[in-house]
Design a protein around this motif. Structure first.
Motif, PDB file in Angstrom:
ATOM      1  N   ILE A 168       6.425  -0.150   7.418  1.00 28.69           N
ATOM      2  CA  ILE A 168       6.179   0.625   7.535  1.00 28.69           C
ATOM      3  C   ILE A 168       7.346   1.697   6.962  1.00 28.69           C
ATOM      4  N   GLU A 169       7.825   1.924   5.913  1.00 28.47           N
ATOM      5  CA  GLU A 169       8.602   2.868   5.129  1.00 28.47           C
ATOM      6  C   GLU A 169       8.031   3.955   5.432  1.00 28.47           C
ATOM      7  N   VAL A 170       9.344   5.378   5.436  1.00 24.35           N
ATOM      8  CA  VAL A 170       8.976   6.715   5.436  1.00 24.35           C
ATOM      9  C   VAL A 170       9.968   7.132   4.552  1.00 24.35           C
ATOM     10  N   GLY A 171       9.462   7.991   3.644  1.00 24.36           N
ATOM     11  CA  GLY A 171      10.229   8.390   2.740  1.00 24.36           C
ATOM     12  C   GLY A 171      11.902   9.550   3.137  1.00 24.36           C
ATOM     13  N   SER A 172      12.431   9.770   2.577  1.00 19.37           N
ATOM     14  CA  SER A 172      13.884  10.697   3.051  1.00 19.37           C
ATOM     15  C   SER A 172      12.768  12.208   3.762  1.00 19.37           C
ATOM     16  N   LEU A 182       1.243  -0.702   0.239  1.00 11.53           N
ATOM     17  CA  LEU A 182      -0.303   0.133  -0.036  1.00 11.53           C
ATOM     18  C   LEU A 182       0.955   1.358  -0.206  1.00 11.53           C
ATOM     19  N   TRP A 183       0.931   1.773  -0.929  1.00 18.17           N
ATOM     20  CA  TRP A 183       1.661   3.244  -0.926  1.00 18.17           C
ATOM     21  C   TRP A 183       1.151   4.217  -0.951  1.00 18.17           C
ATOM     22  N   THR A 184       1.292   5.844  -0.049  1.00 21.74           N
ATOM     23  CA  THR A 184       0.787   6.488  -0.241  1.00 21.74           C
ATOM     24  C   THR A 184       1.612   8.088  -0.440  1.00 21.74           C
ATOM     25  N   ARG A 185       1.199   9.012  -1.387  1.00 22.93           N
ATOM     26  CA  ARG A 185       1.918   9.742  -1.501  1.00 22.93           C
ATOM     27  C   ARG A 185       1.253  11.017  -0.871  1.00 22.93           C
ATOM     28  N   ASP A 186      -0.331  11.250  -0.446  1.00 26.89           N
ATOM     29  CA  ASP A 186      -0.755  12.274   0.335  1.00 26.89           C
ATOM     30  C   ASP A 186      -0.326  12.473   1.120  1.00 26.89           C
ATOM     31  N   THR A 187      -1.038  13.686   2.585  1.00 27.20           N
ATOM     32  CA  THR A 187      -1.082  12.976   3.648  1.00 27.20           C
ATOM     33  C   THR A 187      -2.539  12.877   4.157  1.00 27.20           C
ATOM     34  N   ILE A 188      -2.861  11.810   4.808  1.00 26.41           N
ATOM     35  CA  ILE A 188      -3.989  11.632   5.222  1.00 26.41           C
ATOM     36  C   ILE A 188      -4.868  12.088   6.359  1.00 26.41           C
TER      37      ILE A 188
END
Length: 359
Positions: free
Chosen positions: A29-33, A6-12
């Motif tokens: 859960i991986e958090v981007g740089s 499950l990918w998300t680019r925007d804030t929920i």
């Protein structure tokens, strides 16, 4: 699901109701740089973020009010909610660590670092506080099977050369006076008496509040003027008293009493036994003696009027072993005074004779 992503680019922005993930595999859960992972709950949630194994809760992170948050870890397995470790962070960062044993008082806190335990408070103070009588108690327990025990080390490292009179460490004893004012009543202070390289010497002082609250040394142990020599000063003030229970043995050459008061110092031998016998001054030679050996001398010495003045013996009483023959022992006392030119001359002699009962 298994092996799904499950990918998300925007804030929920908001999720209404419960969100439940039933996973067969792991949840990663991986958090981007330069991104943050934020878990947020409403203020009304008592336990905040909870951690469970099955239905058993083993931990929680929560916030209570604007300046109070806590972390709680429950007993392994979540057996009971009354056995736990709690870390409270309150206003200004003040933090409390509590343990709770709901069924007793064995919720001990153990610190077992794989290395040293270093405490570096910015204020420099470490306090152990207890409301139990005769507590807190500091115990240093060594369990090694050898002949060495625990130790307390005071280290003075000022980043510069040590100097005479530098205080290395102290133990201070405080209590309330009858005005309920915190007062120092005693201390033990270790300091440098001589900082000279190769001739280092120390000083250990036992101090007490002396009548008006002033801290005064009652026992001072200092380095002497030569190797293996230690000097000791006892008491403070000419009116102080020192009591010795039992026998006092002096192994040195001279026992000196000094006092600036007229007709003092005074040597008093007081016997309190309710019999007919008084005190005793004993001169004893513990070696093998021979005829005419001196067993003890009392001398009177003073300074004459010469310039520079010199000390002169003006009177002397000497006890001698006149005859050491077993069964025929005899003694002699000579009474000597200085005559005209200061020469000591025997003025009277008392001695035993070869006749029994005759002196």
């Amino acid at each position: 699901t298994r092996d799904h992503h499950l990918w998300t680019r925007d804030t929920i922005k908001n999720v209404s109701g419960d969100v439940k993930l039933d996973l067969v595999g792991d949840l990663t859960i991986e958090v981007g740089s330069s991104k943050d992972l934020i878990l947020s709950v409403d203020d009304g949630q008592t336990d905040g973020i909870q951690f469970k194994i099955g239905s058993q809760k083993f931990g929680a992170i929560s916030a209570e009010g604007d300046n109070y948050s806590k972390i709680v870890l429950y007993e392994a397995g979540g057996a009971t909610a009354t056995d736990y470790l709690q870390i409270d962070c309150q206003e200004n960062g003040e933090t409390f660590i509590d343990t709770e044993d709901g069924g007793g008082s064995t919720g001990h806190l153990h610190l077992r670092p794989d290395g040293d335990l270093n405490l570096t408070p910015s204020t420099g103070n470490v306090t152990l506080l207890s409301s139990i009588s005769e507590k807190p108690q500091l115990t240093l327990e060594n369990t090694t099977n050898d002949t060495n025990g625990s130790s307390i080390k005071f280290l003075k490292d000022k980043g510069a050369a040590g100097a005479n009179s530098d205080v290395i460490g102290s133990l201070t004893f405080y209590g309330d006076n009858d005005a309920q004012q915190e007062t120092q009543f005693a201390s033990i202070v270790g300091s440098i008496q001589s900082a000279a390289d190769g001739a280092e010497g120390g000083e250990l002082a036992f101090n007490l509040a002396s009548h008006d609250g002033e801290i005064v040394a009652g026992l001072s142990i200092t380095d002497g003027s030569e190797e293996d020599e230690i000097e000791v000063t006892i008491a403070s003030g000419t009116n102080s008293r020192t009591f010795v229970s039992g026998t006092l043995s002096v192994l040195g050459d001279t026992l000196t009493m000094r006092n600036a008061t007229s007709q003092h110092p005074q040597l008093l031998l007081q016997n309190t036994n309710a019999d007919a016998n008084g005190a005793d001054i004993l001169f004893k030679d513990s070696t093998s003696t021979a005829d005419n050996d001196s067993l003890g001398i009392i001398t009177w010495k003073g300074k004459n009027d010469a310039f520079p003045e010199s000390e002169v013996i003006v009177c002397k009483i000497e006890g001698q072993f006149l005859d050491v023959s077993d069964g025929a022992e005899k003694g002699r006392i000579n009474l000597d005074v200085a005559e005209y030119d200061g020469t000591l001359t025997t003025g009277a002699t008392i001695f035993g004779t070869a006749t029994n009962g005759q002196v």
